[in-house]
Scaffold this motif. Structure first.
Motif, PDB file in Angstrom:
ATOM      1  N   THR A  47       0.841  -1.190   0.000  1.00 25.48           N
ATOM      2  CA  THR A  47       0.000   0.000   0.000  1.00 25.48           C
ATOM      3  C   THR A  47       0.877   1.241   0.000  1.00 25.48           C
ATOM      4  O   THR A  47       1.851   1.330   0.753  1.00 25.48           O
ATOM      5  CB  THR A  47      -0.893   0.006   1.253  1.00 25.48           C
ATOM      6  N   VAL A  48       0.532   2.209  -0.836  1.00 21.63           N
ATOM      7  CA  VAL A  48       1.275   3.461  -0.902  1.00 21.63           C
ATOM      8  C   VAL A  48       1.000   4.264   0.363  1.00 21.63           C
ATOM      9  O   VAL A  48      -0.153   4.540   0.694  1.00 21.63           O
ATOM     10  CB  VAL A  48       0.870   4.279  -2.152  1.00 21.63           C
ATOM     11  N   VAL A  49       2.068   4.614   1.095  1.00 22.53           N
ATOM     12  CA  VAL A  49       1.902   5.376   2.330  1.00 22.53           C
ATOM     13  C   VAL A  49       2.250   6.845   2.156  1.00 22.53           C
ATOM     14  O   VAL A  49       1.773   7.686   2.910  1.00 22.53           O
ATOM     15  CB  VAL A  49       2.729   4.768   3.484  1.00 22.53           C
ATOM     16  N   ARG A 116      16.260  13.470 -12.070  1.00 25.11           N
ATOM     17  CA  ARG A 116      15.716  13.266 -10.730  1.00 25.11           C
ATOM     18  C   ARG A 116      14.299  13.804 -10.573  1.00 25.11           C
ATOM     19  O   ARG A 116      13.657  13.524  -9.585  1.00 25.11           O
ATOM     20  CB  ARG A 116      16.604  13.949  -9.692  1.00 25.11           C
ATOM     21  N   SER A 117      13.837  14.599 -11.498  1.00 23.33           N
ATOM     22  CA  SER A 117      12.496  15.150 -11.345  1.00 23.33           C
ATOM     23  C   SER A 117      11.467  14.031 -11.482  1.00 23.33           C
ATOM     24  O   SER A 117      11.640  13.097 -12.244  1.00 23.33           O
ATOM     25  CB  SER A 117      12.235  16.238 -12.391  1.00 23.33           C
ATOM     26  N   GLY A 118      10.419  14.128 -10.703  1.00 23.21           N
ATOM     27  CA  GLY A 118       9.393  13.101 -10.729  1.00 23.21           C
ATOM     28  C   GLY A 118       8.818  12.877  -9.354  1.00 23.21           C
ATOM     29  O   GLY A 118       8.624  13.828  -8.588  1.00 23.21           O
ATOM     30  N   TYR A 119       8.561  11.620  -9.022  1.00 24.76           N
ATOM     31  CA  TYR A 119       7.894  11.275  -7.770  1.00 24.76           C
ATOM     32  C   TYR A 119       8.638  10.139  -7.067  1.00 24.76           C
ATOM     33  O   TYR A 119       9.111   9.213  -7.714  1.00 24.76           O
ATOM     34  CB  TYR A 119       6.456  10.819  -8.049  1.00 24.76           C
ATOM     35  N   THR A 120       8.714  10.238  -5.758  1.00 31.85           N
ATOM     36  CA  THR A 120       9.217   9.139  -4.944  1.00 31.85           C
ATOM     37  C   THR A 120       8.013   8.536  -4.240  1.00 31.85           C
ATOM     38  O   THR A 120       7.347   9.204  -3.451  1.00 31.85           O
ATOM     39  CB  THR A 120      10.262   9.617  -3.926  1.00 31.85           C
ATOM     40  N   VAL A 121       7.729   7.273  -4.543  1.00 27.58           N
ATOM     41  CA  VAL A 121       6.554   6.586  -4.002  1.00 27.58           C
ATOM     42  C   VAL A 121       7.032   5.651  -2.888  1.00 27.58           C
ATOM     43  O   VAL A 121       7.853   4.759  -3.124  1.00 27.58           O
ATOM     44  CB  VAL A 121       5.830   5.784  -5.111  1.00 27.58           C
ATOM     45  N   HIS A 122       6.529   5.865  -1.674  1.00 28.53           N
ATOM     46  CA  HIS A 122       6.865   5.024  -0.521  1.00 28.53           C
ATOM     47  C   HIS A 122       5.756   3.986  -0.345  1.00 28.53           C
ATOM     48  O   HIS A 122       4.587   4.339  -0.236  1.00 28.53           O
ATOM     49  CB  HIS A 122       6.988   5.877   0.746  1.00 28.53           C
ATOM     50  N   VAL A 123       6.156   2.713  -0.303  1.00 27.56           N
ATOM     51  CA  VAL A 123       5.195   1.611  -0.262  1.00 27.56           C
ATOM     52  C   VAL A 123       5.475   0.734   0.960  1.00 27.56           C
ATOM     53  O   VAL A 123       6.611   0.318   1.188  1.00 27.56           O
ATOM     54  CB  VAL A 123       5.278   0.756  -1.546  1.00 27.56           C
ATOM     55  N   ARG A 124       4.423   0.447   1.742  1.00 29.18           N
ATOM     56  CA  ARG A 124       4.512  -0.529   2.830  1.00 29.18           C
ATOM     57  C   ARG A 124       4.081  -1.855   2.234  1.00 29.18           C
ATOM     58  O   ARG A 124       2.933  -2.059   1.866  1.00 29.18           O
ATOM     59  CB  ARG A 124       3.618  -0.144   3.993  1.00 29.18           C
ATOM     60  N   VAL A 149       5.198  -3.494  -6.860  1.00 21.00           N
ATOM     61  CA  VAL A 149       6.502  -2.912  -7.150  1.00 21.00           C
ATOM     62  C   VAL A 149       7.269  -3.917  -8.001  1.00 21.00           C
ATOM     63  O   VAL A 149       7.536  -5.033  -7.566  1.00 21.00           O
ATOM     64  CB  VAL A 149       7.272  -2.595  -5.853  1.00 21.00           C
ATOM     65  N   GLN A 150       7.579  -3.489  -9.215  1.00 18.78           N
ATOM     66  CA  GLN A 150       8.214  -4.386 -10.161  1.00 18.78           C
ATOM     67  C   GLN A 150       9.135  -3.576 -11.071  1.00 18.78           C
ATOM     68  O   GLN A 150       8.728  -2.520 -11.563  1.00 18.78           O
ATOM     69  CB  GLN A 150       7.151  -5.098 -10.977  1.00 18.78           C
ATOM     70  N   ASN A 151      10.343  -4.048 -11.269  1.00 19.92           N
ATOM     71  CA  ASN A 151      11.330  -3.381 -12.129  1.00 19.92           C
ATOM     72  C   ASN A 151      11.587  -1.946 -11.713  1.00 19.92           C
ATOM     73  O   ASN A 151      11.708  -1.056 -12.553  1.00 19.92           O
ATOM     74  CB  ASN A 151      10.899  -3.444 -13.590  1.00 19.92           C
ATOM     75  N   GLY A 152      11.645  -1.683 -10.414  1.00 19.97           N
ATOM     76  CA  GLY A 152      11.964  -0.344  -9.911  1.00 19.97           C
ATOM     77  C   GLY A 152      10.843   0.663 -10.098  1.00 19.97           C
ATOM     78  O   GLY A 152      11.086   1.872 -10.091  1.00 19.97           O
ATOM     79  N   ARG A 153       9.621   0.219 -10.232  1.00 20.54           N
ATOM     80  CA  ARG A 153       8.479   1.105 -10.453  1.00 20.54           C
ATOM     81  C   ARG A 153       7.262   0.527  -9.761  1.00 20.54           C
ATOM     82  O   ARG A 153       7.117  -0.679  -9.631  1.00 20.54           O
ATOM     83  CB  ARG A 153       8.222   1.235 -11.952  1.00 20.54           C
ATOM     84  N   ALA A 154       6.380   1.410  -9.295  1.00 23.35           N
ATOM     85  CA  ALA A 154       5.119   0.981  -8.684  1.00 23.35           C
ATOM     86  C   ALA A 154       4.028   1.021  -9.737  1.00 23.35           C
ATOM     87  O   ALA A 154       3.897   1.987 -10.495  1.00 23.35           O
ATOM     88  CB  ALA A 154       4.760   1.890  -7.520  1.00 23.35           C
ATOM     89  N   TRP A 155       3.224  -0.039  -9.784  1.00 23.95           N
ATOM     90  CA  TRP A 155       2.126  -0.162 -10.754  1.00 23.95           C
ATOM     91  C   TRP A 155       0.839  -0.416  -9.975  1.00 23.95           C
ATOM     92  O   TRP A 155       0.832  -1.179  -9.013  1.00 23.95           O
ATOM     93  CB  TRP A 155       2.348  -1.334 -11.694  1.00 23.95           C
TER      94      TRP A 155
END
Length: 157
Positions: A47-49, A116-124, A149-155
């Motif tokens: 889950t994205v926190v 580096r621009s973009g989003y950092t998604v933190h996932v529990r 989380v797969q291949n360094g990306r959240a889907w």
């Protein structure tokens, strides 16, 4: 002799049969598509926190040009020391090397910041781990979304 061969064959058959059986709740292994543990959830889901936004060019950073100028000046000094006897030519070469190095350092820093621009998604994750992935776009992900989380990306899962 025949009895010995029968015993060896029986033991070998039991050993092979024991290796072929699976235990309850065990899947074919990591990376197998379409499989999930017995709980019904996948091993790389969570889950994205939190979601952090990072923008390029957020502030002035002089580290790239300064370091590039230093490296350029040192390299030019070494080249001029080997290739000329004139003190004036050495000084011009050092100044040109410092200027060129500063321009190159600034260009390298700008390219790194643009990536580096973009989003950092933190996932529990479902197993309690916490992971963070950096990606250029969210693709419909919000805080509280269930993702894989797969291949360094959240889907979105």
């Amino acid at each position: 002799m025949r009895m010995r061969m029968t015993c060896v064959a029986t033991i070998a058959t039991l050993a092979v049969a024991g290796c072929a059986s699976t235990s309850p709740g065990y899947g074919p292994g990591y990376g197998s598509a379409g499989t999930a543990p017995a709980s019904g959830r996948c091993f790389d889901c969570g889950t994205v926190v939190a979601i952090e936004t990072s923008a390029a060019g957020g502030g002035t950073n002089v580290a790239g040009p300064v370091l590039g100028g230093i490296v350029g000046a040192v390299a030019a000094k070494e080249l001029a020391r080997r290739n000329t006897d004139s003190e004036g030519r050495r000084n011009v070469a050092i100044a040109a090397g410092a200027a060129g190095g500063a321009v190159a350092g600034n260009a390298i820093q700008n390219r790194v910041e643009a990536n580096r621009s973009g989003y950092t998604v933190h996932v529990r994750m479902d197993d309690g781990r916490t992971t963070a992935v950096h990606q250029a776009d969210l693709g419909g992900i919000r805080e509280g979304s269930y993702v894989r989380v797969q291949n360094g990306r959240a889907w979105v899962y």
